[in-house]
Design a protein around this motif. Sequence first.
Motif, PDB file in Angstrom:
ATOM      1  N   LEU A 158       0.997  -1.458  -0.247  1.00 18.54           N
ATOM      2  CA  LEU A 158       0.585   0.070  -0.331  1.00 18.54           C
ATOM      3  C   LEU A 158       0.537   1.003   0.427  1.00 18.54           C
ATOM      4  O   LEU A 158       1.523   1.432   0.709  1.00 18.54           O
ATOM      5  N   THR A 159       0.616   2.375  -1.276  1.00 17.14           N
ATOM      6  CA  THR A 159       1.490   3.229  -1.165  1.00 17.14           C
ATOM      7  C   THR A 159      -0.001   4.325  -0.997  1.00 17.14           C
ATOM      8  O   THR A 159      -0.407   4.811  -1.627  1.00 17.14           O
ATOM      9  N   VAL A 160       0.872   5.890  -0.395  1.00 13.99           N
ATOM     10  CA  VAL A 160       0.421   6.786   1.053  1.00 13.99           C
ATOM     11  C   VAL A 160       1.732   7.903   0.183  1.00 13.99           C
ATOM     12  O   VAL A 160       2.474   7.680   0.158  1.00 13.99           O
ATOM     13  N   THR A 161       1.235   9.014   0.085  1.00 12.34           N
ATOM     14  CA  THR A 161       1.742  10.256   0.298  1.00 12.34           C
ATOM     15  C   THR A 161       1.780  10.609   0.838  1.00 12.34           C
ATOM     16  O   THR A 161       0.395  11.293   1.407  1.00 12.34           O
ATOM     17  N   ILE A 162       2.766  11.324   1.654  1.00 10.91           N
ATOM     18  CA  ILE A 162       2.951  12.359   2.529  1.00 10.91           C
ATOM     19  C   ILE A 162       2.362  13.917   2.174  1.00 10.91           C
ATOM     20  O   ILE A 162       3.142  14.067   1.274  1.00 10.91           O
ATOM     21  N   PRO A 163       1.553  14.084   2.888  1.00 10.79           N
ATOM     22  CA  PRO A 163       1.041  15.816   2.643  1.00 10.79           C
ATOM     23  C   PRO A 163       2.130  16.619   2.652  1.00 10.79           C
ATOM     24  O   PRO A 163       2.900  16.625   3.045  1.00 10.79           O
ATOM     25  N   LYS A 164       1.993  17.076   0.675  1.00  9.39           N
ATOM     26  CA  LYS A 164       3.153  18.179   0.555  1.00  9.39           C
ATOM     27  C   LYS A 164       3.317  18.919   1.682  1.00  9.39           C
ATOM     28  O   LYS A 164       5.005  19.799   1.415  1.00  9.39           O
ATOM     29  N   GLU A 165       2.310  19.637   1.884  1.00  7.30           N
ATOM     30  CA  GLU A 165       2.769  21.141   2.795  1.00  7.30           C
ATOM     31  C   GLU A 165       2.385  20.558   4.258  1.00  7.30           C
ATOM     32  O   GLU A 165       2.413  21.977   5.044  1.00  7.30           O
ATOM     33  N   LEU A 166       2.991  19.709   4.904  1.00 11.10           N
ATOM     34  CA  LEU A 166       2.984  19.175   6.430  1.00 11.10           C
ATOM     35  C   LEU A 166       4.358  19.933   6.578  1.00 11.10           C
ATOM     36  O   LEU A 166       5.093  20.300   6.256  1.00 11.10           O
ATOM     37  N   LYS A 167       4.440  20.786   8.378  1.00  9.28           N
ATOM     38  CA  LYS A 167       5.357  21.041   8.094  1.00  9.28           C
ATOM     39  C   LYS A 167       6.556  20.071   8.673  1.00  9.28           C
ATOM     40  O   LYS A 167       6.220  19.262   8.988  1.00  9.28           O
TER      41      LYS A 167
END
Length: 292
Positions: free
Chosen positions: A201-210
Motif C-alpha cells: 500500500l502506497t500513500v503520499t505524505i502531505p506536501k504542505e505538512l510542517k
Amino acid sequence: MKASILAAAAIFARVYGHGGIFNYTIDGVDYAGHYPWLPEEGQNSIQRRWWPDPIYRMDHPYLACNRGNPLATSLPKLHAPVRAGANITAWWKAPPCPTNPPVPFPTKPSLDGWNEYDPPFGCFGPENPWNHNQGPVIVYMADCGGPCDQWDGTGKRWFKIWETGYYMKGWSKDAGAGNDDWPINAGSIVWGQHAMANAGLTVTIPKELKPGYYMIRHEIINIDYSLQFFPECAQLEISGDGGKVPGEEYLAQFPGEYTMEDPGIYIGGKIWQEPAYHMFNYTMPGPKVWVP
C-alpha cells in the motif's frame, strides 16, 4: 451468480489469518520492520515493536501502535528521513521464519485481561499472505513533538491522511464487480483491503505538512466474524518547505477515538447477520481525512 459469490466470500472470511507490516519503502529507500518473533534486543528499526495477533478491544492500551510479545522495554530511536510529498509503501508480506531462533517463540499472550489470542499465533512466512478481506484500511500520522522515541503514541495527536472503505459497485470486475450493487459482506469485491495488503500500500505524505518528527500509523480493521484491529507504527523525520498542521477537529487519540456509537465499529462481527447482511452502506470510523 451473486448468491454463489457471497457464499464463497463467507467461506473465505472464516480463513484463519493474522499479520501486519513487515517492511517499508520510504522515499525510495527500503527499511526492515521490527520482526515480531525475534527478541527486541539487537533489532534496529524505524518500526515500533508489534505482534501479528489482532487487538480485539477498542479500549486496548496498545491500540495506538500495537504491542510486542514480550512487550517492548524501550522505543526505537531510528527515524526514516522523508520529504513531504514523497511516497511511503507498507509491505505486509512476511519473510521466511528463522530456522534457529535465539529464543523460543512466545507461548503466552504478553498481556492478561485484554482478550488476547491464547496461544499466540505461530511464526509464518511468505506462504501465508494476508487473508482478511472485509473492512477498511486507514493511515494516520502524528506529530511526535520531538524525536518519536520520547512519545508513547497516546494522546490526541493522530490525524488521518488516507483511507479506503466499502465501494458498493465493486473494486474489480475480475472479482465479480460490475453494474450490480453489492452488500458490505461481499469480501474483496467491495473492499480493497485484501488486494492492497498483499500488493503493498502506497500513500503520499502531505506536501504542505510542517517539517518535524512524525509517526505514521497504518491500521486495518477487520469486521467479518469479529471486530479486529491491526495497527503498526513507524517513525519519520520529515523535511520540506511546508508549514501546515491539522486543526483540532482532525485529531484523534488511541485508545479513545473508536466507540460502539460509531456505525463502522459497531458493525464489526455482525455483517453476516440481519440487517447488516443486506446493508449497502458503511460509515468510516475516525475523523475526516486531513487535506491541507
